[in-house]
Design an enzyme around this catalytic site. Structure first.
Site, mmCIF file in Angstrom:
data_model
loop_
_atom_site.group_PDB
_atom_site.id
_atom_site.type_symbol
_atom_site.label_atom_id
_atom_site.label_comp_id
_atom_site.label_asym_id
_atom_site.label_seq_id
_atom_site.Cartn_x
_atom_site.Cartn_y
_atom_site.Cartn_z
ATOM 1 N N LYS A 22 2.645 9.944 -0.079
ATOM 2 C CA LYS A 22 1.719 9.037 -0.768
ATOM 3 C C LYS A 22 0.683 8.464 0.195
ATOM 4 O O LYS A 22 -0.519 8.527 -0.068
ATOM 5 C CB LYS A 22 2.517 7.897 -1.412
ATOM 6 C CG LYS A 22 1.692 6.670 -1.798
ATOM 7 C CD LYS A 22 2.609 5.619 -2.373
ATOM 8 C CE LYS A 22 2.270 4.190 -2.218
ATOM 9 N NZ LYS A 22 1.544 3.653 -1.139
ATOM 10 N N ASN A 23 1.149 7.915 1.307
ATOM 11 C CA ASN A 23 0.208 7.207 2.180
ATOM 12 C C ASN A 23 -0.744 8.138 2.928
ATOM 13 O O ASN A 23 -1.810 7.705 3.360
ATOM 14 C CB ASN A 23 0.967 6.302 3.169
ATOM 15 C CG ASN A 23 1.522 5.069 2.473
ATOM 16 O OD1 ASN A 23 1.155 4.775 1.331
ATOM 17 N ND2 ASN A 23 2.413 4.344 3.140
ATOM 18 N N CYS A 117 1.129 -3.563 -3.401
ATOM 19 C CA CYS A 117 2.358 -4.356 -3.468
ATOM 20 C C CYS A 117 2.131 -5.736 -2.869
ATOM 21 O O CYS A 117 1.460 -5.878 -1.839
ATOM 22 C CB CYS A 117 3.476 -3.658 -2.702
ATOM 23 S SG CYS A 117 4.084 -2.190 -3.526
ATOM 24 N N ARG A 122 -1.825 -10.000 3.248
ATOM 25 C CA ARG A 122 -2.129 -8.677 3.833
ATOM 26 C C ARG A 122 -3.621 -8.650 4.163
ATOM 27 O O ARG A 122 -4.418 -8.017 3.469
ATOM 28 C CB ARG A 122 -1.756 -7.552 2.862
ATOM 29 C CG ARG A 122 -0.273 -7.480 2.584
ATOM 30 C CD ARG A 122 0.071 -6.379 1.606
ATOM 31 N NE ARG A 122 0.115 -5.052 2.209
ATOM 32 C CZ ARG A 122 0.442 -3.944 1.545
ATOM 33 N NH1 ARG A 122 0.736 -4.001 0.267
ATOM 34 N NH2 ARG A 122 0.458 -2.776 2.149
ATOM 35 N N PRO A 123 -4.000 -9.327 5.255
ATOM 36 C CA PRO A 123 -5.423 -9.416 5.598
ATOM 37 C C PRO A 123 -5.997 -8.065 6.015
ATOM 38 O O PRO A 123 -5.251 -7.130 6.329
ATOM 39 C CB PRO A 123 -5.440 -10.392 6.785
ATOM 40 C CG PRO A 123 -4.076 -10.339 7.355
ATOM 41 C CD PRO A 123 -3.133 -9.968 6.257
ATOM 42 N N ILE A 124 -7.341 -7.977 6.001
ATOM 43 C CA ILE A 124 -7.985 -6.736 6.492
ATOM 44 C C ILE A 124 -8.984 -7.077 7.602
ATOM 45 O O ILE A 124 -9.976 -6.380 7.792
ATOM 46 C CB ILE A 124 -8.665 -5.940 5.350
ATOM 47 C CG1 ILE A 124 -9.681 -6.801 4.603
ATOM 48 C CG2 ILE A 124 -7.656 -5.357 4.395
ATOM 49 C CD1 ILE A 124 -10.678 -5.967 3.822
ATOM 50 N N ASP A 305 8.821 0.280 4.817
ATOM 51 C CA ASP A 305 8.867 0.793 3.439
ATOM 52 C C ASP A 305 10.248 1.310 3.040
ATOM 53 O O ASP A 305 10.461 1.694 1.890
ATOM 54 C CB ASP A 305 7.825 1.912 3.251
ATOM 55 C CG ASP A 305 6.408 1.348 3.153
ATOM 56 O OD1 ASP A 305 6.260 0.110 3.109
ATOM 57 O OD2 ASP A 305 5.454 2.146 3.128
ATOM 58 N N ARG A 397 3.922 4.427 -9.213
ATOM 59 C CA ARG A 397 2.829 4.423 -8.241
ATOM 60 C C ARG A 397 3.156 5.289 -7.024
ATOM 61 O O ARG A 397 2.248 5.795 -6.360
ATOM 62 C CB ARG A 397 2.548 2.986 -7.762
ATOM 63 C CG ARG A 397 1.727 2.171 -8.747
ATOM 64 C CD ARG A 397 1.291 0.858 -8.129
ATOM 65 N NE ARG A 397 1.065 1.031 -6.713
ATOM 66 C CZ ARG A 397 1.557 0.253 -5.754
ATOM 67 N NH1 ARG A 397 2.270 -0.809 -6.059
ATOM 68 N NH2 ARG A 397 1.300 0.486 -4.494
#
Ligand code: UD1
Length: 420
Positions: A22-23, A117, A122-124, A305, A397
Site C-alpha cells: 500500500k505505502n 488514520c 501528524r505534522p508535515i 504499523d 483502505r
C-alpha cells in the site's frame, strides 16, 4: 453499515499470497506525474487508498486505465490542474505526495492538508521545510498548502527525524531541481527504495535510497516505463501474527523475507517456528507463547504499523510483555476496543503492558483505524464465540480481499450488512 463477523478458534493453515505494498503504491502513483511518457505500474493492490489515489489523479486530467486487475497504465502528460480537491485529499494520508510531485514537475501545487488514520498529531513541517530549501514558496491558508517556485535548486536537507512521507516528498520535488540535493537522516523503509527505483527507471538519478543519505542529481526530464510494486511487508506481518495467535501453520508467499526481519525475530523469541525461503516465510504457532518486549522504530526497526497486531499477540503470551510506541504519540487509541474482547492491557505513557495468558471472548467492537481494525480481527480469530467488528471501511483502505484471504486459511469470517 457493514460489519465483519468472526467465529474464532480455528487455527489458520495454508498459503496466502501477499499483495503489492500500500505505502509504495500510493507513492509511486503520484510519482508518475514526473514521467514524460506512459507508465505501466504492476502489482498494485486493489484497496481503497489506491482507488482514492487514482480518483485524485483523474481529477487532475491524468489518464489512468486498468490493463488488468493489478496493472494500471498512467499517462500524466496532459495534466489539466495543479489543484487537488479537498474531499479527495481528506480520503487518505498519501495525498501529501501531490505536493512534491506537482512542485517538482510543474513548480506549482495546491494541496489540502491530508487525511488518513488518526494517530495523534501528524505534522508535515519537514516536507514544507524541504520544499522551501529547494527554493519554493510555501503558504498554508484555510487548510490548503500552496507551493510555487520560479525554479528549484538542489540543497542539503537534514530531517529532524527520518520521516517516510517527507523523504519521499522531497525526493520527488528534487528530481528536477538544478544540481544536487542531499537528504540527510532520510527514512530507509522499503517503499522509499521502491519509489526511488521507479523514478530511476524513468531516468531520474537518485542514489543511496535505503540509507540515511539520499543523493539526487537533477535531470531536465523523465521518460515512461514499466514498474512492479514491491510486496506489502505490513500485510505479510499481519498474516504472520494471525498464524502465531491461532497456533496455525501459514506460509506468506510473494514477499521479501529480509523486509520481515524485525517481525520474524520477535515471533521466534516468542517460541514460534519460523522458516523462510527466497520469497516466502512459514510461521508455525507455539502452544505456549513466551512474553517479550517490543519497541517500534523506523525501518529496520519493528514497524509501528504492526504495533496493534503485535500487542494483541502479546496478550496471549505467558506473563507480562511490553510494547513501546516510539513513532506516533497516540497510537494506543484502539486499546479500549481490544479490552472489550478480554485483553488485559494497560497503557503507561508510550508503553502498553500486557498481563498475558489472555482468553479472548467475542464481543461487538469497532475499528478505530486501519491497523487497529486488523488487530481486532486477529483477536477475533482466536476468541471464543462471535466477534462483530464495525467501521470496517478502515480495513478496505489497506488490505486486499481481507476476509477472502483469511477464509482460504480456514477462518470462519464473513462480512454482513446491517441496518443500524
Ligand atoms: C508513513 C506511512 C504510515 C507509517 C509511518 C511510519 C504512508 C502513506 N504512511 O506515514 O503507514 O505508519 O510512515 O512508518 O506511507 N513528523 C513530523 N513532521 C513531519 C513529518 C513527520 O514531526 O513533517 C513525525 C510524525 O509526527 C511521526 C514521525 O515523524 O511522529 C514519523 O512520521 P512519518 O514517517 O512522516 O509518517 P507518515 O509519512 O505520516
Amino acid at each position: 453499515m457493514e460489519y465483519i463477523v468472526i467465529n474464532g478458534q480455528n487455527p489458520l493453515n495454508g498459503n496466502v499470497n501477499i499483495s503489492g505494498a500500500k505505502n509504495a503504491a500510493v507513492a509511486i502513483l503520484p510519482a508518475s506525474i514526473a514521467s514524460g511518457g506512459v507508465c505501466e505500474i504492476d502489482n498494485l493492490p486493489q484497496i481503497e487508498d489506491v482507488m482514492s489515489m487514482i480518483s485524485a489523479m483523474q481529477s487532475m486530467g491524468i489518464i489512468c486505465d486498468f490493463k488488468d486487475e493489478h496493472t494500471l497504465v498512467v499517462d500524466a502528460r496532459n495534466i489539466t490542474s495543479h489543484v487537488l480537491d479537498e474531499k479527495l485529499a481528506k480520503n487518505m494520508r498519501a495525498s501529501y505526495y501531490f505536493m512534491g510531485a506537482l512542485l517538482g514537475r510543474y513548480k506549482q501545487a495546491e494541496v489540502p492538508l491530508p487525511g488518513g488514520c488518526d494517530l495523534g498529531s501528524r505534522p508535515i513541517d519537514y516536507h514544507l521545510k524541504g520544499f522551501a530549501a529547494l527554493g519554493a514558496t510555501c503558504i498554508q491558508e484555510h487548510g490548503v498548502v500552496k507551493l510555487y517556485a520560479e525554479k528549484l535548486k538542489g540543497a542539503n536537507i537534514y530531517l529532524d527525524c527520518p520521516s517516510v512521507g517527507a523523504t519521499i516528498n522531497i525526493m520527488m520535488a528534487a528530481v528536477f531541481a538544478e544540481g544536487i540535493t542531499l537528504i540527510e537522516n532520510a527514512a530507509k523503509e522499503p517503499h522509499i527504495v521502491d519509489t526511488a527505483n521507479f523514478l530511476n527507471k524513468l531516468g531520474a538519478k537518485i542514489g543511496g535510497a535505503g540509507t540515511a543519505t539520499i543523493r539526487i542529481t537533477g535531470v531536465p526530464s523523465l521518460g515512461g516505463g514499466e514498474y512492479t510494486v514491491l510486496p506489502d511487508p505490513i500485510e505479510a506481518g499481519t498474516y504472520m501474527i494471525a498464524a502465531a495467535i491461532t497456533g496455525g501453520d501459514v506460509t506468506v508467499e510473494n514477499i521479501i523475507p529480509k523486509h520481515m526481519d524485525s517481525v520474524t525475530s520477535k515471533l521466534k523469541e516468542m517460541g514460534c517456528l519460523v522458516t523462510e525461503g527466497d520469497d516466502w516465510i512459514t510461521v508455525r504457532g507455539a502452544k505456549d507463547l513466551r512474553s517479550c518486549e517490543v519497541k517500534t522504530a523506523f525501518y529496520p526497526g519493528f514497524p509501528t504499523d504492526l504495533q496493534p497486531q503485535m500487542a494483541t499477540l502479546l496478550c496471549k503470551a505467558q506473563g507480562t510483555s511490553t510494547i513501546t510506541e516510539n513513532v506516533f504519540e497516540q497510537r494506543f487509541r484502539y486499546i479500549g476496543e481490544i479490552k472489550r474482547l478480554g485483553a488485559q492491557i494497560k497503557v503507561e505513557g508510550r508503553m502498553a503492558v500486557t498481563k498475558g495468558s489472555c482468553v479472548f471472548t467475542g464481543a461487538e467492537v469497532s475499528a478505530t483505524d486501519l491497523r487497529a481494525g486488523a488487530a481486532l480481527v486477529i483477536a477475533g480469530l482466536c476468541a471464543r464465540g462471535e466477534t462483530v467488528i464495525g467501521n470496517v471501511g478502515h480495513l478496505d483502505r489497506g488490505y486486499e480481499r481481507f476476509e477472502e484471504k483469511f477464509r482460504s486459511l480456514g477462518a470462519d469470517i464473513k462480512r454482513i450488512k446491517r441496518d443500524d
